[in-house]
Design an enzyme around this catalytic site. Sequence first.
Site, PDB file in Angstrom:
ATOM      1  N   LYS A 164       2.144  -4.594  10.915  1.00 48.51           N
ATOM      2  CA  LYS A 164       0.789  -4.608  11.478  1.00 48.51           C
ATOM      3  C   LYS A 164       0.827  -5.282  12.831  1.00 48.51           C
ATOM      4  CE  LYS A 164      -3.461  -3.612   9.978  1.00 48.51           C
ATOM      5  NZ  LYS A 164      -3.822  -2.682   8.906  1.00 48.51           N
ATOM      6  N   LYS A 196       0.836  -1.206   0.000  1.00 44.39           N
ATOM      7  CA  LYS A 196       0.000   0.000   0.000  1.00 44.39           C
ATOM      8  C   LYS A 196       0.873   1.261   0.000  1.00 44.39           C
ATOM      9  CE  LYS A 196      -3.334  -0.507   2.955  1.00 44.39           C
ATOM     10  NZ  LYS A 196      -4.149  -0.532   4.201  1.00 44.39           N
ATOM     11  N   ASN A 198     -15.260   3.833  11.443  1.00 41.84           N
ATOM     12  CA  ASN A 198     -14.570   5.041  10.988  1.00 41.84           C
ATOM     13  C   ASN A 198     -14.621   5.183   9.458  1.00 41.84           C
ATOM     14  OD1 ASN A 198     -11.943   6.190   9.753  1.00 41.84           O
ATOM     15  ND2 ASN A 198     -12.111   7.223  11.712  1.00 41.84           N
ATOM     16  N   SER A 203      -1.197   9.463   7.742  1.00 41.53           N
ATOM     17  CA  SER A 203      -0.287   9.089   8.834  1.00 41.53           C
ATOM     18  C   SER A 203       1.134   9.571   8.518  1.00 41.53           C
ATOM     19  CB  SER A 203      -0.263   7.565   9.022  1.00 41.53           C
ATOM     20  OG  SER A 203      -1.340   7.148   9.826  1.00 41.53           O
TER      21      SER A 203
HETATM   22  N1  GLU Z   1      -4.803   0.764   9.620  1.00 38.67           N
HETATM   23  C1  GLU Z   1      -4.748   1.592   8.464  1.00 38.67           C
HETATM   24  C2  GLU Z   1      -4.495   0.762   7.232  1.00 38.67           C
HETATM   25  O1  GLU Z   1      -4.785  -0.408   7.190  1.00 38.67           O
HETATM   26  C3  GLU Z   1      -3.801   2.777   8.624  1.00 38.67           C
HETATM   27  C4  GLU Z   1      -2.358   2.453   8.889  1.00 38.67           C
HETATM   28  C5  GLU Z   1      -1.495   3.652   9.245  1.00 38.67           C
HETATM   29  O2  GLU Z   1      -1.978   4.767   9.246  1.00 38.67           O
HETATM   30  O3  GLU Z   1      -0.326   3.407   9.533  1.00 38.67           O
HETATM   31  O4  GLU Z   1      -4.090   1.257   6.224  1.00 38.67           O
END
Ligand code: GLU
Length: 419
Positions: free
Chosen positions: A102, A90, A217, A357
């Site tokens: 993660k 991503k 969210n 982020s």
């Molecule tokens: N949990 C979110 C995702 O799956 C955001 C991760 C982040 O901001 O580091 O992309």
Amino acid sequence: MSLFQNTLKQIWKAAQLMKLNKDVEEVLSHPQREISVAFPVRMDDGCLKIFKGFRIQHNDSRGPYKGGIRFHQDVDKEEVQALATWMTLKCAVVNIPLGGGKGGVIVNPKELSEGELERLSRSYFRAIAPVIGPDIDVPAPDVNTNPKIMGWFADEYAKWAGKDVRGIVTGKAIDDGGSKGRGSATAQGGVYILQEMAKRNNWNPAETKVVIQGFGNAGGTAAKLLAADGYELVGISDSQGGIVCNHGIDPAGLMQCKVEKKTVKNCGVHVSELHGVEGSSCKMVENEELLLEECDILVLAALENQITKENAHKIKAKVIIELANGPITPDADEILAERGIIVVPDILANAGGVTVSYFEMLQNADDEYWEEDDVNEKLHKIMIKALADVEGNAKKYDCTLREAAFVTAIERLKDKMHL
Ligand code: GLU
């Protein structure tokens, strides 16, 4: 097949298309570091309970590991491995200098009191603290975690490290050094992509019916943004079930009702009364039924494995936007592609969250904070460029947007890994 096996299949497919060097595929198929933790939490009744969790650091060749932490009763190692791998991809799709990681804790946070939730969050963070750091691995919110929990993490880390480290997590509250626009970023990024596709294809929002699975969210914010654009929301659900309405759904009214009734499933009467239109009605639906509703756009904003080979034949939407991670299995992907249904894949569609982020990390490092309009303008630019890159590869390789997103990401990772 585990979620991680699904991820490996996706990597393998992209590797075939781009004739990827086997060494690169091997490296990307193995998280670099996997941490399993068991940690104690004092419960309100005085007993001590041991909880288990993970932090998996998939790849840092493009920058520090980055990715959320989820609290859910179904968390397991393979799920976190998959989610960590998707984070690496991503970040590469949107071309930000971060890797992928993660975390997850096996817990149903809805069964905890506020005090227990705080003690659990702090205890988990102490357990993973040795491998976390603003230049090493930066956690963030994910399923069932939020800015308040990020604040507890940051505070616990400050105690552990003996100093305040703002950039230790992202998705913090604004007063704790969070970025404006982070709360809405996941949905906003997906909506920017949809707006771009709508513009090019001349879709008229008022004539476009949308169903959203998930009202947390991402799903809740998407509902608000899409309603503001004039789309007709015909169905929405949460983890308990959902409603389908013949005169559309007002997301603000539904949100209010959900707070009171705990689930959108019980809000049908409230929503139809809000319309004040003769004949306006809503029916209650199970989550599986909601996915099969008549609509143009289906937004998946809940959990993984929602569209499988069992129901992919019956999906009626023309476009699917994956705001959740991994909601469509590889088997289902093939069926949807054969049926000509366009899927905007998770590693592109929901990358807005991690992008903002990254902006939060930049703001923390400079101790200078941006206005929400600036955040959204920068986010818009990144999302539109990522969409163009992915579409370019979809044309070049004559493949789906998911395959093209994987190719786009892996090309960038490969270049860095070779360096
Ligand atoms: N949990 C979110 C995702 O799956 C955001 C991760 C982040 O901001 O580091 O992309």
